[in-house]
Enzyme design. Structure first.
Site: not given
Ligand code: AP5
Ligand code: MG
Length: 215
Positions: A13, A127
């Site tokens: 997203k 990440r």
């Protein structure tokens, strides 16, 4: 244009929202980013949200809807918005209806990034982001072009999220399945939902989103 990006933790997203912001001059409203900023600043909202986020649970509907109202009110009426990580529960979806209609905004698209949950733990635990400009990277899928230097702003400082560990990710997925996935039918009834394959490479996902927005 106002769109919602829906999908479980790590679906992409934030990655895709950044790309749409660059391409269309829209604004990304991420309740996760707003809450992390509040935690960092030590505001009352941040103090309330910190432990909840670190446990991978959801912050109260009232808090996040208030954050969205404030953020929208800071924008020009004709600036397009990408809602990233909001709404996440049925009460938030109903609040967003009211919030948008009070501001004469229409919801154009709800895009669900479909992903294989097995892949998400790998995505999330790898990440990291630029500490200065927030550009997203990944240990295996997207390293900076020059090692240790942000492609976008040149900063050499990077950070990792506290909730990006395997245990918390699993709890975040439990919350997604229990509370967020069930809001899709609300939007399906209005015929605004498109599903996009979030397992494709990042450029292909972006291309699919562009087709939805320009289609
Ligand atoms: P939030 O910050 O929204 O986290 P999330 O929903 O868990 O989603 P993520 O940000 O982890 O994933 P993403 O889909 O943005 O993926 P990304 O693009 O980074 O929320 C955090 C917490 O805040 C919640 O748990 C909750 O406590 C609270 N909260 C927030 N909003 C709330 C609300 N409305 N109500 C209540 N509580 C709320 O990608 C992930 C990684 O994968 C990156 O490294 C990226 O480079 C890589 N990647 C992306 N796309 C691809 C691809 N196609 N192929 C390979 N790698 C890819
Ligand atoms: Mg995100």
């Amino acid at each position: 244009m106002n769109i919602i990006l829906l999908g479980p933790p790590g679906a992409g997203k934030g990655t895709q929202a950044q790309r749409l912001v660059d391409k269309y001059n829209m604004v990304q409203l991420s309740t996760g980013d707003m809450l992390r900023a509040a935690v960092k600043a030590g505001t009352p909202v941040g103090l309330e949200a910190k432990a909840v986020m670190e446990a991978g649970e959801l912050v109260s509907d009232d808090i996040v809807s208030a954050l969205i109202c404030d953020a929208l009110d800071a924008l020009d009426a004709d600036t397009g918005v990408i809602f990233d990580g909001y709404p996440r529960t049925a009460p938030q979806a109903h609040s967003l209806d009211t919030i948008l209609s009070e501001r004469a905004r229409l919801l154009d698209h709800v895009i669900e990034l479909e992903v294989n949950e097995e892949a998400l733990v790998d995505r999330i635990t790898g990440r990291f982001t630029c500490a200065n400009c927030g550009t997203g990277y990944h240990d295996r899928h997207k390293l900076p072009k020059s090692e240790g230097v942000c492609d976008k702003c040149g900063s050499t400082e990077f950070k990792r999220r506290k909730d990006d560990n395997a245990e918390t990710v699993r709890q975040r997925m439990v919350e997604y399945r229990a509370k967020t996935a069930p809001i899709l039918p609300i939007y399906e009834e209005r015929d605004v939902v498109t599903r996009v394959d979030g397992m494709a490479d990042m450029d292909t996902v972006t291309q699919s989103l562009v087709e939805v927005l320009e289609g």
